[in-house]
Scaffold this motif. Sequence first.
Motif, short mmCIF file in Angstrom:
data_model
loop_
_atom_site.label_atom_id
_atom_site.label_comp_id
_atom_site.label_asym_id
_atom_site.label_seq_id
_atom_site.Cartn_x
_atom_site.Cartn_y
_atom_site.Cartn_z
N MET A 67 0.96 -1.04 0.20
CA MET A 67 0.39 -0.11 0.16
C MET A 67 1.32 0.92 0.14
N TRP A 68 1.93 0.74 0.52
CA TRP A 68 2.99 2.32 0.90
C TRP A 68 3.68 2.42 -0.94
N ASN A 69 3.62 1.38 -1.39
CA ASN A 69 4.47 1.90 -2.60
C ASN A 69 3.53 2.16 -3.65
N LEU A 70 2.37 1.73 -3.06
CA LEU A 70 1.71 1.73 -4.39
C LEU A 70 1.33 3.42 -4.35
N ASN A 71 1.49 4.67 -3.27
CA ASN A 71 0.68 5.44 -3.84
C ASN A 71 1.73 6.17 -2.37
N PRO A 72 2.95 6.30 -2.60
CA PRO A 72 4.13 6.87 -1.26
C PRO A 72 4.03 8.85 -1.17
N THR A 73 2.98 9.08 -1.39
CA THR A 73 2.81 10.37 -1.53
C THR A 73 1.87 11.01 -0.86
N LYS A 74 1.39 10.60 -0.35
CA LYS A 74 0.09 10.95 1.24
C LYS A 74 0.58 9.69 2.16
N PRO A 75 0.29 10.22 3.54
CA PRO A 75 0.11 8.82 4.86
C PRO A 75 -0.09 7.63 4.51
N LEU A 76 -0.18 6.67 5.03
CA LEU A 76 -0.50 5.67 5.06
C LEU A 76 -0.73 5.74 6.51
N LEU A 77 -2.34 5.27 7.00
CA LEU A 77 -2.98 5.58 8.21
C LEU A 77 -3.48 4.17 8.23
N VAL A 78 -4.13 3.49 9.42
CA VAL A 78 -4.40 2.64 10.18
C VAL A 78 -5.58 2.22 9.19
N GLN A 79 -6.73 3.25 9.52
CA GLN A 79 -7.93 2.97 9.16
C GLN A 79 -7.61 2.64 7.34
N ASP A 80 -6.87 2.89 6.58
CA ASP A 80 -6.69 2.89 5.33
C ASP A 80 -6.23 1.64 5.21
N ILE A 81 -5.68 0.62 5.76
CA ILE A 81 -5.33 -0.62 6.80
C ILE A 81 -6.24 -1.55 6.65
N ARG A 82 -7.03 -1.23 7.59
CA ARG A 82 -8.06 -2.23 7.60
C ARG A 82 -8.88 -2.06 6.98
N CYS A 113 18.88 4.15 -8.24
CA CYS A 113 17.51 4.89 -8.37
C CYS A 113 16.71 4.05 -7.20
N ILE A 114 16.57 2.25 -7.83
CA ILE A 114 16.13 1.77 -7.20
C ILE A 114 15.64 1.75 -5.30
N ASN A 115 14.72 1.92 -4.85
CA ASN A 115 14.71 2.15 -3.05
C ASN A 115 14.70 3.05 -2.58
N ASN A 116 15.49 3.42 -3.33
CA ASN A 116 16.56 5.28 -2.79
C ASN A 116 15.18 6.18 -1.90
N PRO A 117 15.73 6.59 -1.02
CA PRO A 117 15.27 7.61 -0.39
C PRO A 117 15.17 8.29 -0.93
N ALA A 118 15.86 9.15 -1.70
CA ALA A 118 16.23 10.27 -2.56
C ALA A 118 15.10 9.99 -3.57
N THR A 119 14.71 8.58 -4.15
CA THR A 119 14.36 8.36 -5.74
C THR A 119 12.50 8.79 -4.58
N LEU A 120 12.29 8.43 -3.65
CA LEU A 120 10.97 8.56 -3.04
C LEU A 120 10.71 9.51 -2.88
N MET A 121 11.72 10.95 -2.34
CA MET A 121 11.26 11.88 -1.75
C MET A 121 10.95 13.08 -3.45
N CYS A 122 11.80 12.55 -4.29
CA CYS A 122 11.29 13.12 -5.44
C CYS A 122 10.30 13.28 -5.92
N LYS A 123 9.41 12.14 -5.42
CA LYS A 123 7.96 11.45 -5.74
C LYS A 123 7.64 12.34 -5.66
N GLN A 124 7.40 12.69 -4.26
CA GLN A 124 6.43 13.36 -3.30
C GLN A 124 6.59 14.52 -3.21
N LEU A 125 7.48 14.93 -3.76
CA LEU A 125 8.13 16.30 -3.84
C LEU A 125 7.43 17.27 -5.66
#
Length: 823
Positions: free
Chosen positions: A281-296, A407-419
Amino acid sequence: RIQILFEFSMQDQKKRRRVEKDVQSLNASILATQCTRKGCKFKDLECCLNIRCSTLSLVTNWHHISDNEHFCNFCYKYFSAEQSSGLADFVAWKLKWEQNNQNEPGLKLYITEECLPYWICCSECKKWRCLGVHDICDVNQYTWTCQYGLGIHCDASENPVIEDVRKGGWLERLAVPPLLKKSPAQPFLLNYYSDGVGMSSTSDNDRTPTQHLDKDHEFAEPKVTDGPLDCYFKPFNQPGQQGKTLCFRPDIMEIAEERVFPEFKRFQLFYLALRNLILAMWNLNPTKPLLVQDIRHKIIVRGLARIRYTEEAIRVLSFLTQRGIVNTGILPLQTINPADMILTPKFKPEILVVGAGVAGLAAARQLTMFGYHVRVVEARDRVGGRIWDDNGFGISTAKGAQFITGCINNPATLMCKQLGLPLHVIRDYGCELLTESGDTVRPEQDQRIDFHFNSLLDAIAGWKLYRLNLGKPKSTKTDGSSEHSERTIDGKQVSLESKLAEYHALTRSQFRDELSEEEQRLLQFHFSNLEYACGAPLRDVSAMWWDQNEEYSQFTGEHGYIYGGYSKICQGLADGVNIMYNEEVTRINYSEDKVSVVTNRNEFVVDKVIVTLPLSLLKDNAISFSPPLPAWKEAAIRHIGAGCIEKIAMRFKTKFWKERIKGGDFFGHVPESSDVRGLFALFYDLNPGTESEPFVLMSIIAGDSIEYRKHTADVNMMRSCYHLLKQMFGPEIPEPMDYWITNWSKDPYSRMSYSYMKIGSSGRDYDVMATEVDSKIYFAGEATNRRFPQTVTGAYLSGIREACKIVEGGQPVPGLSGGMAVP
């Protein structure tokens, strides 16, 4: 109760007692009120299926699913008797199951998957209600209420069995592991058997057996999404592949997970199903917080196990968030509720972070998100530290850190995606090599020397392996007090330069002729690149440990850099964090319960301090510690080298180099001699793939040429570089319109670029650098990360690591999929 009447006239008392015992056993089986499974103590059972129950007064046997779920012998016969419709349904399900699962399915697994009632939580009163045997696909879990779904009021009491499900030991007595249906992890795990990773495949009509093979007959990486940068998010290792950094094995718990969740160690599928779902779920959309209610709402499984899954979701999410695996990078701080982080301590100490580079910002942001009171003091008037981007040319050019290595799984790549930052992937069309006379090195000559250079490195690797096997350490104490440490395995101090020279002399026999002068110069080009990578002259680099981090999995995939520069990421990390600028720390006193930090302007008294200064400042005693740092910490500071490279960038009217480099992003300069091999060995096109201005070339100064840079004026360095370009491309090339050149060695708040393995050091020194002092002074930065030194990513992960250690009470942080170095 059926009374069995019997008469007998036997005189043998032994036979009489045996008959009486058999009668008692028969009477007990006729009316069974208790499960016979070991550990299940529940009485007055009811059938959870009610499919063929005639009357419970005739039940002779109960079949155990969980402590609170049993089915009777009549329902069992419905699914097992010949010519029964229940048996036909079971057989049809079994055939479907066997398509993509490795274990033989039994009747209890079928009942768990298809027949148990479905439980759902009311969206208003939050009480659990049983829907019975219901088509779970028809339930809107976001809006379901007691009134709408069952016609009852929310004030109706909750079923008392819910409390039993929450008790310890309930999971251990499950008859079969409950597998999640329609898990978001399913597209990521097509190459795995579903039942081996906690998923059910029988609800996925489009699921096919594991046949995803590439042309080399290896498992291909499943393609999940097509968004920007999504191809770089691969949270799971694939079968048969070597481990990737920040990749999890979906079929086994890791050491850190077993330590935090020991109750799942013997029942791993339950945990794996939940962990894999959260990672997907996190990797499908890392641009928004993953909350408990989403997981449930994504936990789809029948029976009471769904309640336990949803109860455990907050623990697993809290753990993965705390470790910086999910809900990391740059998310709005207010979106994560600290109360949801149930693994964090109730008492949250006050934290001061020294330095607003990537390591300091990562630690401060992480702790702030967890509800800690955090302040950052920074000597400069900006964030970033050794990240410094210039926009004077019309595009962003990096004076400091620039590249994303893997670039694979690199936090820098993740932050590029988020921004929403675009990422330029460096095009590797081969590096065109030009001599100072402007000639292009012949491909066959380039390949010959490239092979020779790599053979030298292979020989050194073999020598290192031999020395390691000759003197393996007996112990590896953090304070460096072991009798046989990594530093003394070799028994002598050996530089990388001397070892290269030694094996170069030994391998000359492979050449039919002696190396020509041009080939000798070409070899010096490769040595200059090695000095660029190490950040120091090869005579200062340890031959034994120069590549010590290669024993760990590294970030893979293409290399790249960020349009807009790393400064954009630093600004994103700093957003919402309390930072005080122009605060130069001069003294840290940790002799009392509280820590006193004195700057040129203020004094701060806090519970803990995270020091993220560059290694050079610690070497130069820029901060006075009271009491002095322990000897083992001081030794590590001395041992690791503080490397330095410099950069020069020039803007031109035309892209005169375009035709010669054949569409590549960079080209090389073959030096005239070893004395100047570190001077402008590589040139990068900083605005590639475009015919519009600006046209910018950047080059590197490394090795012995750093001393030349220290004593040469900027304008003279520029003229030397421009003169070299005229030699390579012709005298008609235009003069630079503008330029800049760095001088990191003289920067008062850096005095270096990145660390390296100096002669006399070892990889353990990085671990010692990462070890906290007196549970009050913590250290972060690239020079504290054994796995990823010299990189922005390593600095970022070190900040996450220290934040996690503070949250966990200063305990060492076991590594999680290569993501964090472990002191």
